[in-house]
Each structure stands twice: as structure tokens, then as C-alpha cells.
Design a protein around this motif. Structure first.
Motif, PDB file in Angstrom:
ATOM      1  N   VAL A 248      67.106  83.873  65.551  1.00 35.08           N
ATOM      2  CA  VAL A 248      67.904  82.709  65.156  1.00 35.08           C
ATOM      3  C   VAL A 248      68.898  83.087  64.063  1.00 35.08           C
ATOM      4  CG1 VAL A 248      66.386  81.713  63.373  1.00 35.08           C
ATOM      5  CG2 VAL A 248      67.767  80.214  64.797  1.00 35.08           C
TER       6      VAL A 248
ATOM      7  N   SER B 119      61.942  78.865  63.087  1.00 36.84           N
ATOM      8  CA  SER B 119      63.111  79.261  63.886  1.00 36.84           C
ATOM      9  C   SER B 119      63.590  78.093  64.739  1.00 36.84           C
ATOM     10  CB  SER B 119      62.776  80.471  64.758  1.00 36.84           C
ATOM     11  OG  SER B 119      61.793  80.127  65.713  1.00 36.84           O
TER      12      SER B 119
ATOM     13  N   GLY C  67      67.182  76.624  64.187  1.00 35.42           N
ATOM     14  CA  GLY C  67      68.058  76.889  65.313  1.00 35.42           C
ATOM     15  C   GLY C  67      68.516  75.664  66.070  1.00 35.42           C
TER      16      GLY C  67
ATOM     17  N   TRP D 156      70.717  81.007  72.025  1.00 38.88           N
ATOM     18  CA  TRP D 156      69.494  80.729  71.288  1.00 38.88           C
ATOM     19  C   TRP D 156      68.758  79.554  71.950  1.00 38.88           C
ATOM     20  CZ3 TRP D 156      65.511  81.717  68.425  1.00 38.88           C
ATOM     21  CH2 TRP D 156      64.753  80.656  67.950  1.00 38.88           C
TER      22      TRP D 156
END
Lengths: 310, 352
Positions: free
Chosen positions: A49, A105, A109, A215
Motif C-alpha cells: 500500500v 493496509s 489503502g 491496490w
């Protein structure tokens, strides 16, 4: 199967194996010093991330890799403080790090979930890339593929040819002996753990910046754990990590084999996707079947806390 | 300078105080997190920790979410006490849900209390079968149970994905990847009107009682405790290590399986890919925070459930991703493992 297909399978295999090499070699160094960090999955997620976010904002994938490296190292610093300074249980702390990294994350993210990065062009190595079949698949690759090879070479040299490598191994085999002749066991373990974290972060950023390049929450998908298994499978030897990582890379791109075979067989995609996990179990069984294989090769103090007496 | 000095004896006080210290540290961490995100921390805390419990429905949700955590954590604690690390409860939870759902769908359009009974039996068997893979490989080939059980989580997730896209898919469901909605006879009865809290909570309470008796009042439980504290002592005493591996993994698998089917036959009402909700991992944190103690597991499950609910509230009212729950949960465990140092060591101030 024609040559084009073999070429593309080989290309995909190399790419899929690369993050495993980077992460597993980092873990290898940490484990050689006696530190078992099961947090690789979480460190990779944070690396992924961080790498994605920085690349997205700066447009520079190398800054992304650097950010991934820093993120992974920071995560492992947290781990190191708990297990090395505060002497926490390594297994439990590593697990906590994996859960924590997975959550953090996903949290960090969230704004990047629908973004896509520009694909990074491959780096062609003159002459070598002209060799038929293996040329284009091995020598017209993502730059990190070559860096993984360099990392491998560097680690082999460090572990077996340098004085510091010898010291690192000594700390992993017998921390009390290393301490009694005046070496800073805890400091060495800190550095090895941080290196392992940094490499896990680089491996994670490879996934989000070069491999996919996007991502998604949970995109590491067990690769951190597979890398840890790979170190066991390789009986703590760098060359076997390299070979094993590419074998796993091949398993991960199994769908290419099926498509490339030209056979009209209908295998559920979920079955193909589960192959890397099943393969991990199988290799673990093979390697641990003989108790001595693991016992003779594992660093003796692996997973144990150490506190210098004076 | 500050330094750690070994205590003559482990501190009883600290072994109870360190989970509380970890909770305080987690709250401080949360404070910093909210501030860093530019949110008012007081308002954040109110939304996260207070507002989920403002009505009877909310309290019901708290116990509903705590139920699978209690079930899984008590099952895992049995193994953890003997240092058998079943990390794959999430997979066993899924497979329990799958096996129980198979029974529910088999008895579709029929009535009777036997259906729910069979579903729960199937759920626990499903979870135990999934856990028996690492148990077999550990006892037969000495394979690391951490990695094997964990890999099987991913396999279970893929298996349930395949099932709801194929054999278990609702034939009238317009190709949505989900099963039929279960009928009344395959749904757990609600305990308190106006909430979603169902009979699974009673299973969880009984599991805690049975777990307590097993751990503190049975010879086998004692053996497993010895094996966890002093491996060699257990070996010299002739306690069977293999039997402990089996019991440790099957108890976790069976309980996780019951939790899985309870979720499907409770709030979900059908099986979908979203059965995986990280309860299997959160329960590991519960087990640790609770010091593997059944009474502790009761309270730690409620705390973790509150973190889940708080995350949902934060998503709804503060526009934060619900994964903030996992951040809090992870912090809690990290802080706990760190503060545990004070059980065996104390901080002292030394000059020079």
C-alpha cells in the motif's frame, strides 16, 4: 505447445516468483540470526500500500519501492521492539503483526482502491535478450527481477564469504556464545529483523507497483506465508530459495499452462488458484517428513528470546 | 537510565494488569489515530465505543458478534495451552459453515427439529475434518501446523467460492453466487425479541463451561497444561504428545465449525462467499488477551465484538473504512505481547 506459449509461461513464472525471492531472502537473513517473524504477510501488505500510494502521487515507481521498503522496515521495527527488547513470544507477535498489517493496509489503502498505475516498461538487456525463448522471458523483464538476482548474489556472499555473515550465523546458532565473546546479539538481531522487514516491504511494493499494478485489500493473498514456508522448504539455503520461488511462481501461473496446453478441459478457476497453497503444504510435508532435515538445518536458536546476562 | 531487571518471581498482579494496560495503550493509540486523521477524538470515541450500545438492538449485536469469537477462542485455547498453534480457525469456520449448509439444503422444504441438530453436528464435523489435516500431517510427518492450517484457510475460501458458484448456487437466484435462503426450520431461534441474538450464544456459554472443566478439572487438560509449560516434563511423564496435537486441533476445528454454521444459520440465513469475516483470526487475539482463560475469553470476546461494531459505526458516521476494527484489534494484541514483559521483569532506574 508452441514456443510463444512457453515463452509467455516462463515470463509469467519469473515475475510471479520474484516477490517470493525478495521476501524469502529477507526472512532467511532474519531467521539466520534466530528471529522468526511470522508477520511477513502484514509487512508485505504495508509495503504494497505504501508503494502504491507513493507511486500514485509522485509518478515514480522507484520512490514507491523505497516507500515500501521503509514501511516494511517500520513494521518489523515494531515487531523487533516487542520480541527483542520486551522479549515477547515471537510466534504470537508475528501473527499479531500479520493481522495488524492486514487491517492497517486496508485502512490506509481505501482511497486508492479504484486507482490504476501506469505499467512500468520492462528493461531489455542487450544481446542476452536475443537468445530464443529464454532471452525474452528472462532478459526483457521488470528491473526488480534483475535486482532479485543481485540480492541473491549479495546474500550468498554476505552469509558465506563475509565476516559479518559469519557473525550473523553465529548469533543464530548460539546467542550466548556470541555474547560471551563480546558481540552485540540484540543489535545484530535488530538489524537482521529490519532487513527482513525492508525486503518484505519491497516484495509487497513489487506486487502493487509492477505486478498488478493496482491496490486491492488482501492482494498479498498469502504470499508472505508462502515465503516463510519457502525458507523452511529451502532448509535455510539461499540457492534453494531461488529455485523454490520460481517453482512456486510456476504454480501460481498454472492457469497459463492450462490455457496453453490447448486441451479442452474445464477446471474450475478456484481449483487452479488453490494450487500454490496446496503445493506449500505438500513441500512442507516432504521436507519435514524426515525430522533431521529440519533439525539439522534450522538455526538452533530460531524463535527463542535471548537476554544477555550482564 | 531505564532498564529491565528480572523479577525473583513472576508477578501475579501484572499477569492480570497487563491486558488492562494493553487496552489503555490501545485507546491511546486510537486517540492518536483519530487525531492524525483529523477527526475529533472525543467524538470518534463516542461513535466507536458508546454509540453501538445505545439500544437493546445494539447490545444484542454485541453478543451476536461475540458468540463466534467465544466459540472459536475457547476451542483454540485448549490447543494453545499445549503450544499447538492452530492458526487456521478461519478455514475451519468456513468449512463448518459449508458442511452445515449442505445439510440445510439437503433438507430444503422439509420440517422438524432434527434439521438444525444435524446442521450443527455437520458444522462441527466439517470444522474438525478441516483441522484434522494439519493434525494428521503434524503427528505423521511432523509438519508445522501453523503454516498448514493457515494455507488451508485460503483453500477453504476458494472452496466456498466454487461451491456457491456451482453445486450450492440457488437455482432460482439469477446466477448470484449464493445459496437458497434457508427455511425457518434451518434457522437458529432468536433469544431476545427485537435483536438478532440467537441460540448460538447458549452454545458459546456451554462451550466456555465445558472448556473450563476440561482445562482445570480434567487429567487430560492438566497434561496439556504441563506440555505447554514444560515440554520435557510432559515427555518424561509419558503424556502422549500425539494425542494432545489431535485434541488441540480438533477442539479448535470443532468449535470453529459450530461458529461457522451458527453464522450461516443465524444472521446470514444462506451461504455466500462473505461467510469469511475474520472471526477465526480475531479469536486468536481473544484467546491471547484472555490469557487462555475461559472467563477471560467471555470478556475479551465482548471487547473484540465492540471493536467490530465500532468499526461499522465509524464507517457509517465518520466515513472511515470498517477495517479500522482490525487496526484496533492488531494494536491490542501487539501492546499486550509487549506489556507482558512486566510479568517477569520490572523497570528500574539506574544511574550511569
Amino acid at each position: 505447445m508452441n514456443l510463444d506459449i512457453i515463452e509467455s509461461i516462463l515470463f509469467a513464472t519469473i515475475i510471479a516468483g520474484t516477490p517470493l525471492i525478495i521476501v524469502a531472502l529477507g526472512q532467511l537473513i532474519a531467521e539466520k540470526s534466530g528471529v522468526l517473524n511470522l508477520g511477513a504477510e502484514g509487512m508485505m501488505a504495508m509495503g504494497a500500500v505504501a508503494g502504491f500510494a507513493v507511486t500514485f502521487h509522485t509518478g515514480n515507481p522507484w520512490l514507491g519501492v523505497l516507500a515500501g521498503m521503509v514501511a516494511g522496515a517500520l513494521m518489523s521495527l515494531l515487531f523487533a521492539v516487542v520480541v527483542l527488547t520486551l522479549m515477547g513470544n515471537q510466534v504470537a507477535t508475528g501473527l499479531a503483526l500479520s493481522i495488524f498489517g492486514g487491517g492497517l493496509s486496508a485502512f490506509v489503502g481505501k482511497p486508492y482502491e479504484s486507482e490504476v498505475l501506469e505499467a512500468v516498461p520492462t528493461l531489455r538487456i542487450p544481446l542476452l535478450a536475443d537468445i530464443p525463448v529464454i532471452g525474452p522471458s528472462l532478459f526483457n523483464q521488470q528491473p526488480l527481477v534483475y535486482l532479485a538476482w543481485a540480492l541473491f548474489g549479495g546474500i550468498v556472499w554476505f552469509l558465506y564469504k563475509s565476516r559479518s555473515g559469519l557473525l550473523l550465523r553465529a548469533v543464530g546458532e548460539s546467542p550466548s556464545s556470541a555474547h560471551s565473546i563480546g558481540y552485540p546479539v540484540i543489535r545484530i538481531r535488530y538489524m537482521a529483523t529490519l532487513f527482513g522487514g525492508a525486503m518484505a516491504g519491497v516484495g509487497g511494493s513489487f506486487l502493487s507497483v509492477f505486478y498488478t499494478p493496482l491496490w486491492v485489500e488482501g492482494m498479498v493473498a498469502g504470499r508472505g506465508w508462502i515465503a516463510i514456508a519457502l525458507v523452511v522448504f529451502a532448509t535455510w539455503r539461499p540457492f534453494r530459495v531461488l529455485v523454490g520461488a520460481y517453482l512456486f511462481g510456476g504454480v501460481m501461473v498454472a492457469q497459463f499452462f492450462v490455457q496453453g496446453s490447448g486441451l479442452d478441459i474445464n477446471i474450475p478457476s478456484q481449483f487452479l488458484s488453490s494450487l500454490p497453497y496446496l503445493a506449500t503444504i505438500i513441500v512442507l510435508v516432504i521436507i519435514s517428513r524426515d525430522q533431521n532435515t529440519v533439525r539439522l538445518n534450522a538455526p538452533v536458536s530460531l524463535g527463542q528470546s535471548y537476554r544477555p546476562d550482564a | 537510565m531505564l532498564r529491565l531487571e528480572p523479577r525473583a518471581q513472576p508477578s501475579q498482579l501484572m499477569s492480570y494488569a497487563s491486558p488492562l494496560l494493553a487496552i489503555v495503550l490501545m485507546l491511546i493509540g486510537g486517540l492518536i489515530l483519530f487525531s492524525a486523521l483529523g477527526k475529533d477524538p472525543v467524538e470518534g470515541f463516542r461513535i466507536f465505543f458508546i454509540s453501538p450500545l445505545s439500544d437493546i438492538y445494539g447490545v444484542g449485536e454485541l453478543f451476536l458478534k461475540a458468540t463466534p469469537l467465544m466459540l472459536i477462542a475457547i476451542g483454540l485455547a485448549v490447543g494453545f495451552r499445549a503450544n499447538i498453534w492452530n492458526i487456521g480457525a478461519e478455514g475451519q469456520y468456513i468449512m463448518g459453515g459449508v458442511a452445515g449448509s449442505a445439510v440445510a439444503l439437503y433438507f430444503y422444504e422439509s420440517e422438524g427439529p432434527h434439521i438444525l441438530f444435524l446442521m450443527i453436528v455437520a458444522g462441527s464435523v466439517g470444522g474438525m475434518l478441516w483441522a484434522s489435516i494439519p493434525a494428521f500431517l503434524k503427528t505423521r510427518f511432523n509438519t508445522n501446523e501453523i503454516l498448514v492450517s493457515l494455507m488451508l484457510v485460503y483453500v477453504a475460501q476458494l472452496a466456498v467460492s466454487w461451491l456457491v458458484h456451482g453445486p450450492m448456487m440457488d437455482p432460482d437466484g439469477f446466477n448470484f453466487p449464493q445459496s437458497r435462503m434457508f427455511e425457518e426450520s434451518a434457522i437458529l431461534p432468536i433469544l431476545i425479541k427485537g435483536t438478532r441474538l440467537n441460540a448460538a450464544f447458549l452454545f458459546a456459554l456451554s462451550a466456555l463451561v465445558v472448556g473450563y472443566i476440561f482445562m482445570y478439572r480434567s487429567f487430560l487438560g492438566f497434561q496439556m497444561q504441563v506440555a505447554g509449560n514444560a515440554k520435557n516434563a510432559a515427555r518424561y511423564a509419558g503424556f502422549s504428545a500425539k494425542r494432545m496435537v489431535w485434541i488441540g486441533l480438533l477442539s479448535g476445528g470443532g468449535m470453529a465449525g459450530i461458529a461457522g454454521i451458527s453464522e450461516v444459520a443465524g444472521p446470514m440465513g444462506q451461504i455466500t462467499e462473505h461467510i469469511s469475516s475474520n472471526y477465526g483470526f480475531a479469536a486468536i487475539i481473544v484467546a491471547f488477551v484472555a490469557r487462555l482463560n475461559p472467563i477471560g475469553i467471555f470478556f475479551a470476546s465482548l471487547l473484540m465484538a465492540l471493536l467490530y461494531l465500532g468499526g461499522e459505526q465509524a464507517q457509517q458516521y465518520m466515513n472511515l473504512p470498517s477495517s479500522i476494527s482490525n487496526v484496533f484489534q492488531g494494536m491490542l494484541l501487539m501492546f499486550l505481547l509487549g506489556s507482558d514483559v512486566f510479568i517477569n521483569y520490572r523497570l528500574t532506574w539506574k544511574r550511569g
